[in-house]
Structures are given as C-alpha cells and as structure tokens.
Design a protein around this motif. Structure first.
Motif, mmCIF file in Angstrom:
data_model
loop_
_atom_site.group_PDB
_atom_site.id
_atom_site.type_symbol
_atom_site.label_atom_id
_atom_site.label_comp_id
_atom_site.label_asym_id
_atom_site.label_seq_id
_atom_site.Cartn_x
_atom_site.Cartn_y
_atom_site.Cartn_z
ATOM 1 N N LEU A 58 18.879 -25.800 18.800
ATOM 2 C CA LEU A 58 20.138 -25.268 19.299
ATOM 3 C C LEU A 58 20.424 -23.902 18.681
ATOM 4 C CD1 LEU A 58 22.760 -25.775 20.944
ATOM 5 C CD2 LEU A 58 23.727 -26.826 18.887
ATOM 6 N N LYS A 59 20.166 -23.788 17.403
ATOM 7 C CA LYS A 59 20.412 -22.512 16.719
ATOM 8 C C LYS A 59 19.504 -21.407 17.257
ATOM 9 C CE LYS A 59 20.490 -20.329 12.151
ATOM 10 N NZ LYS A 59 20.231 -20.508 10.695
ATOM 11 N N LYS A 60 18.236 -21.744 17.516
ATOM 12 C CA LYS A 60 17.308 -20.733 18.046
ATOM 13 C C LYS A 60 17.765 -20.230 19.410
ATOM 14 C CE LYS A 60 12.991 -22.147 15.773
ATOM 15 N NZ LYS A 60 11.625 -22.697 15.989
ATOM 16 N N VAL A 61 18.151 -21.178 20.263
ATOM 17 C CA VAL A 61 18.606 -20.788 21.605
ATOM 18 C C VAL A 61 19.869 -19.945 21.509
ATOM 19 C CG1 VAL A 61 19.522 -21.652 23.792
ATOM 20 C CG2 VAL A 61 17.572 -22.813 22.710
ATOM 21 N N ALA A 62 20.815 -20.399 20.701
ATOM 22 C CA ALA A 62 22.090 -19.697 20.572
ATOM 23 C C ALA A 62 21.910 -18.313 19.965
ATOM 24 C CB ALA A 62 23.048 -20.531 19.730
ATOM 25 N N ALA A 63 21.088 -18.228 18.940
ATOM 26 C CA ALA A 63 20.866 -16.935 18.276
ATOM 27 C C ALA A 63 20.255 -15.932 19.247
ATOM 28 C CB ALA A 63 19.971 -17.120 17.054
ATOM 29 N N HIS A 64 19.337 -16.404 20.076
ATOM 30 C CA HIS A 64 18.726 -15.509 21.067
ATOM 31 C C HIS A 64 19.769 -14.985 22.047
ATOM 32 C CE1 HIS A 64 16.107 -13.974 24.237
ATOM 33 N NE2 HIS A 64 16.813 -14.710 25.077
ATOM 34 N N VAL A 65 20.630 -15.860 22.550
ATOM 35 C CA VAL A 65 21.623 -15.445 23.534
ATOM 36 C C VAL A 65 22.621 -14.479 22.909
ATOM 37 C CG1 VAL A 65 23.440 -16.209 25.111
ATOM 38 C CG2 VAL A 65 21.378 -17.597 24.831
ATOM 39 N N VAL A 66 23.106 -14.818 21.724
ATOM 40 C CA VAL A 66 24.100 -13.983 21.054
ATOM 41 C C VAL A 66 23.551 -12.585 20.770
ATOM 42 C CG1 VAL A 66 25.400 -13.689 18.913
ATOM 43 C CG2 VAL A 66 25.391 -15.908 20.063
ATOM 44 N N SER A 67 22.288 -12.512 20.364
ATOM 45 C CA SER A 67 21.691 -11.204 20.060
ATOM 46 C C SER A 67 21.357 -10.419 21.324
ATOM 47 C CB SER A 67 20.427 -11.381 19.219
ATOM 48 O OG SER A 67 19.439 -12.106 19.935
ATOM 49 N N THR A 68 21.012 -11.134 22.394
ATOM 50 C CA THR A 68 20.630 -10.462 23.635
ATOM 51 C C THR A 68 21.843 -10.058 24.459
ATOM 52 O OG1 THR A 68 18.632 -11.851 23.690
ATOM 53 C CG2 THR A 68 19.181 -10.647 25.705
ATOM 54 N N TYR A 69 22.898 -10.866 24.393
ATOM 55 C CA TYR A 69 24.101 -10.608 25.193
ATOM 56 C C TYR A 69 25.327 -10.583 24.281
ATOM 57 C CZ TYR A 69 20.740 -12.153 28.672
ATOM 58 O OH TYR A 69 19.600 -12.295 29.435
ATOM 59 N N PRO A 70 25.502 -9.503 23.519
ATOM 60 C CA PRO A 70 26.635 -9.412 22.591
ATOM 61 C C PRO A 70 27.965 -9.587 23.321
ATOM 62 C CG PRO A 70 25.075 -7.617 22.237
ATOM 63 C CD PRO A 70 24.667 -8.290 23.507
ATOM 64 N N GLY A 71 28.853 -10.331 22.715
ATOM 65 C CA GLY A 71 30.161 -10.537 23.315
ATOM 66 C C GLY A 71 30.278 -11.815 24.117
ATOM 67 N N VAL A 72 29.135 -12.437 24.431
ATOM 68 C CA VAL A 72 29.160 -13.702 25.163
ATOM 69 C C VAL A 72 29.273 -14.851 24.164
ATOM 70 C CG1 VAL A 72 27.877 -15.262 26.676
ATOM 71 C CG2 VAL A 72 27.833 -12.796 27.100
ATOM 72 N N LYS A 73 30.275 -15.698 24.357
ATOM 73 C CA LYS A 73 30.445 -16.865 23.494
ATOM 74 C C LYS A 73 29.750 -18.068 24.121
ATOM 75 C CE LYS A 73 34.913 -15.334 21.684
ATOM 76 N NZ LYS A 73 36.357 -15.665 21.535
ATOM 77 N N LEU A 74 29.225 -18.931 23.280
ATOM 78 C CA LEU A 74 28.431 -20.060 23.759
ATOM 79 C C LEU A 74 29.161 -21.377 23.579
ATOM 80 C CD1 LEU A 74 24.870 -19.126 22.462
ATOM 81 C CD2 LEU A 74 25.892 -18.685 24.689
ATOM 82 N N ILE A 75 28.962 -22.247 24.569
ATOM 83 C CA ILE A 75 29.486 -23.611 24.535
ATOM 84 C C ILE A 75 28.299 -24.561 24.619
ATOM 85 C CG2 ILE A 75 31.002 -25.280 25.675
ATOM 86 C CD1 ILE A 75 32.331 -22.854 27.091
ATOM 87 N N ALA A 76 28.368 -25.685 23.911
ATOM 88 C CA ALA A 76 27.339 -26.717 24.002
ATOM 89 C C ALA A 76 28.003 -28.085 23.979
ATOM 90 C CB ALA A 76 26.332 -26.604 22.854
#
Length: 483
Positions: free
Chosen positions: A188-206
């Motif tokens: 989960l952390k790997k997926v989230a870290a990738h999204v956060v770094s690739t799309y700054p400003g997008v918040k993630l829900i799981a």
C-alpha cells in the motif's frame, strides 16, 4: 476549550458539512450516459456532493491494458461527458482504481495471470513482482489522463484474499519475519508513494478492512498514515457504534489526519438481490450518524454511500440502480438532515413522485416519476405478481404435479380432460409474462447496454418464462398425441 474538538454541532450540521459521495459500481450494469444525465441532478438535489466511480472493466483502457477493457466499456468521449455532467451538477468525481485485491477483471486475462498472488485465483495481485507495480502505474496513469484536476483518488485495497499464500510471499514472510499485515502495508505504501510523487496535490483514499487488525503503533511505523485516508466500510443494519468509534480513535492516534466512512444504499443484502430493502440501509445510516456524533468533527472527511452492482467481477447482478434510487434518496436525505423524520420522508416522496414509501417491506405497489421508475415498477410487478404465482403453478399445482409430471411430459401423455384444468392458467400466466417482459426489456434498454439487459433477464426472469412456455408447448404436443 482551546485545543479541544468542538463537539457541540448538531448531527444535521455535522453530516451536511461533509463530502457525501454516491458510489457508482460500473463493473456491472453500467448506465448509459443519457441516464446519468438524468440522475446526476437528482443526486445533487438530494444532498450528494460527489461521485465515487468504480469503472473496473468499463474504463477505456488502451495499448498494453486493452485486454482489461470490456466490449461495452465507455469511450474516452463518454468519460469526458460524464465528468462534464458531474461538474454541471456540482458533483466532485473521485475515481476508484483497484490496486491489490478485487483484481479479477485484470488477472483473469492470460496476459496477466502470471501476476496472481496464488496462481489458481485471479482476485489478488502478487506484490513482489516489479511488473505488478508497472501494471498498477499504467492503470492509474490512464485513469488520471482522463480525470484532470482531481483532488482525490481511491486506490481500493480491500479484501486482499489469499495474501501471503503465494510461494513468493511465503518465502518473503519466512525470511523477513514479517506478518501479512506488514506485507499489505508495504505494498500500500509503495502504491501510495508513487501516486503522491507523480501527481502532487492528489490525496489518496483506501478501504480500511486490511488495516483494522494492526495496532496504532504498527500503523504509525508503516508510513501509510501520512499517505492515505482510510475509508471505513460497514454495510450492516446492526453496525456496532462504539466499535467503530474506537476504530476511528485508533486510526487518529496512529497518525491518519482524516477518516472516511462508507455506508450502502443497495447491493449489500444478497448477491442475487433484486429489490432493495430500504429499512436495512436506513438503519445502517442511522448507526453511522451515531458514530458521527461521537467523533471529533474535524476527523471526518466525508461519507460514501456505496451501491454495489456485483459482489465481485464473477458474481451475478444484484439490484439495478433505478431499483435502488428510493433507498438512495432516503439515505442521502437522512445523512443531510441528521435523522429520518416524517418531514424527510415527505420530502423524499415529493422528489421521487411516489405516493407512498415503504421502508420496512419490499413494496408491492411501487410507483414514482424519478428517472428509471418504470423499471422499478415493472420488476416489482413481475416479482410479486408473476414470479411467485408461476413458481407455485409449476411446482405445486395439483393437476400439473399429478397428471402432467416430467414423466408424462417426456412420453407426451395426458388425459384430455386435464388439459382443461391446466391450460387456461398456463396460457394466462404466459401471456402476462410476454407483455411484462417486453415492456421491461424496452425500459431497461433505455438505461443499460444490451449485454446488461440480456444478462439480467436471463439470470432473473427467463428461467420462469421459459419453463412456462415449455409447459404450454408440451400440453399442446401431448394433446395432439392423444387424438
């Protein structure tokens, strides 16, 4: 009171101040864009502020992800139109992309079977393969390309069945001394870290279910609390309020800044359910309101009202969206107003154009003027006034069972006088079926693609119609055989 949460707000104020999402589960019965254009204004007027859209195989994946795309998937132009309609009706869109569990629509394809956690089962992704992460990155990238300006993205991650049972996982757990919970949070952390770094400003829900058993300290140490916002789901009518409050407190203590809640307005009371029991879902929302009253106001980010169309990719269709709209209206208004009162009930009836609204039973007198109300009326009529009488006639009628059993029908035997006892009711039922099926098919085709209409009718209605049709044919053949 400085530094203390303000808990003085009423339930109405606290519920209405939050983001309220209507979940569209599109992995079954994806509505046509023309129907969404009709219901989005209704959602908004009832209190929704956003949409949680779970596309699955209806998203227009391309290139290496083309195998994921169903034949009836939306086109890129249709996705843009859905987003335009949502914006027009002040509904914020949050896409949901599965990234761990519920990956059947991906892992069933031969191109991706080697990425299964357990080779036999297509539901969960193998977290150890670099190719698995490349697959997830590609899925998210293609979804993000069509959803510009997102504030949130839901990365799924619920019900990761059989995690830890794959050979690579067994080896990893044995050598590292870690637990399945650790393995889940690492992915989960790997997926989230990738999204956060690739799309700054997008918040993630799981989804939160795979996190519930972890201690507050373990959650903190994992690093996921700084990357995602958990969505706690519970669709039961007897939801344990104090249990959920305690869970939220644990999540807050571990470092999660915001919490989401997920209720259900349909699709949670039976895999093959055809009519929605409003009372079950209303009680679920009443319990969630009690939870909301007991937690700090600034903890809650929002509520998602889920409307499951399939329990998973391979299960049958349950209640169709038009059938669930009265339940959705009741639940949205209950959340918005902080309670379900006579005034709320009257307001819902007025909006839906319904003379009565029975929350305790499956109404046998359904009516309404809301988009798709004709589908609800026809399905209700068939289930109450045709399906049960037909089943009773075919399986318990004394003349059918006593003088025209399977043995008789196979040998084309019948006493001519028994035709007079059986045929009138059989022909009457068959005529009613023919008329209602024709009307229902026409109503469904206005809302859903052909493949959905065919599936729903074949699964839920055609077996009864075809049995009846065959009985009438066998009667005629047997009678001819006697003359």
């Amino acid at each position: 009171m400085d530094g203390q949460p303000d808990n003085t707000n009423t339930a109405e104020e606290r519920a209405s101040a939050k983001t309220i999402l209507v979940h569209l589960d599109l992995k079954g019965a994806p509505p046509k864009v023309s129907y969404l254009a009709e219901v989005f204004p209704l959602f908004s007027s009832l209190g929704a502020t956003g949409l949680l859209i779970e596309y699955e195989d209806t998203f227009p994946y391309y290139k290496e992800l083309l195998p994921l795309r169903a034949a009836h998937a939306y086109s890129p132009q249709e996705i843009r139109e859905i987003l335009r309609l949502a914006q027009l009706n002040h509904l914020e869109v949050i896409p949901l992309v599965q990234t761990f569990g519920h990956m059947e629509f991906v892992l069933k394809n031969k191109e991706f079977t080697h990425l299964r956690e357990v080779p036999m089962y297509p539901n969960s992704l193998n977290p150890h393969r670099e190719e698995s992460h490349q697959l997830i990155h590609a899925m998210i990238r293609q979804v993000m390309e069509l959803h510009l300006g997102l504030h949130w993205l839901h990365i799924g991650s619920d019900e990761v069945y059989y995690l830890g049972e794959g050979e690579e996982s067994k080896k990893y757990l044995s050598e590292s001394g870690q637990t399945v919970e650790d393995l889940f949070m690492c992915h989960l952390k790997k997926v989230a870290a990738h999204v956060v770094s690739t799309y700054p400003g997008v918040k993630l829900i799981a989804w939160d279910d795979m996190l519930r058993g972890a201690s507050a300290q373990k959650l903190t140490d994992s690093g996921v609390t700084q990357l995602v916002e958990p969505m706690i789901w519970d669709y039961t009518s007897n939801l344990e309020v104090d249990n959920r409050v305690a869970l939220i407190e644990k999540y807050s203590q571990s470092g999660f800044q915001k919490i989401w809640l997920a209720s259900a307005f349909k699709g949670a009371t039976g895999a093959s359910q055809q009519l929605t029991h409003i009372g079950h879902h209303l009680e679920n929302h009443k319990r969630w309101l009690q939870v909301i009253q007991k937690i700090p106001q600034n903890t809650l980010q929002g509520v998602a009202l889920t409307g499951w169309q399939r329990y998973d990719h391979f299960s049958v269709l349950c209640e169709l969206l038009p059938v669930g709209i009265p339940s959705l209206a009741v639940c949205l208004q209950t959340l918005k107003n902080g309670a379900y009162t006579e005034q709320v009930a009257t307001a819902v009836q007025d909006v839906l154009g319904m003379a009565t609204l029975d929350t305790e039973n499956y109404s046998s007198e359904a009516s309404g003027s809301f988009p798709g109300s004709d589908v609800l009326i026809l399905i209700t009529q068939i289930l109450f006034f045709l399906k049960n009488p037909t089943q009773e006639f075919l399986e318990r009628n004394r003349f059918v069972m006593g003088w025209f059993s399977a043995f008789h029908r196979k040998r084309k035997m019948i006493h001519p006088i028994m035709v007079q006892q059986i045929e009138p009711e059989a022909v009457s039922l068959l005529s009613n079926w023919t008329l209602l099926l024709r009307d229902l098919q026409a109503a469904l085709l206005k809302i859903f693609p052909d493949v959905t209409v065919d599936e729903w009718m074949e699964e839920h209605l055609m077996p009864y119609y075809l049995q009846l049709q065959q009985l009438v044919q066998d009667l005629n053949t047997a009678l001819e055989n006697q003359t």
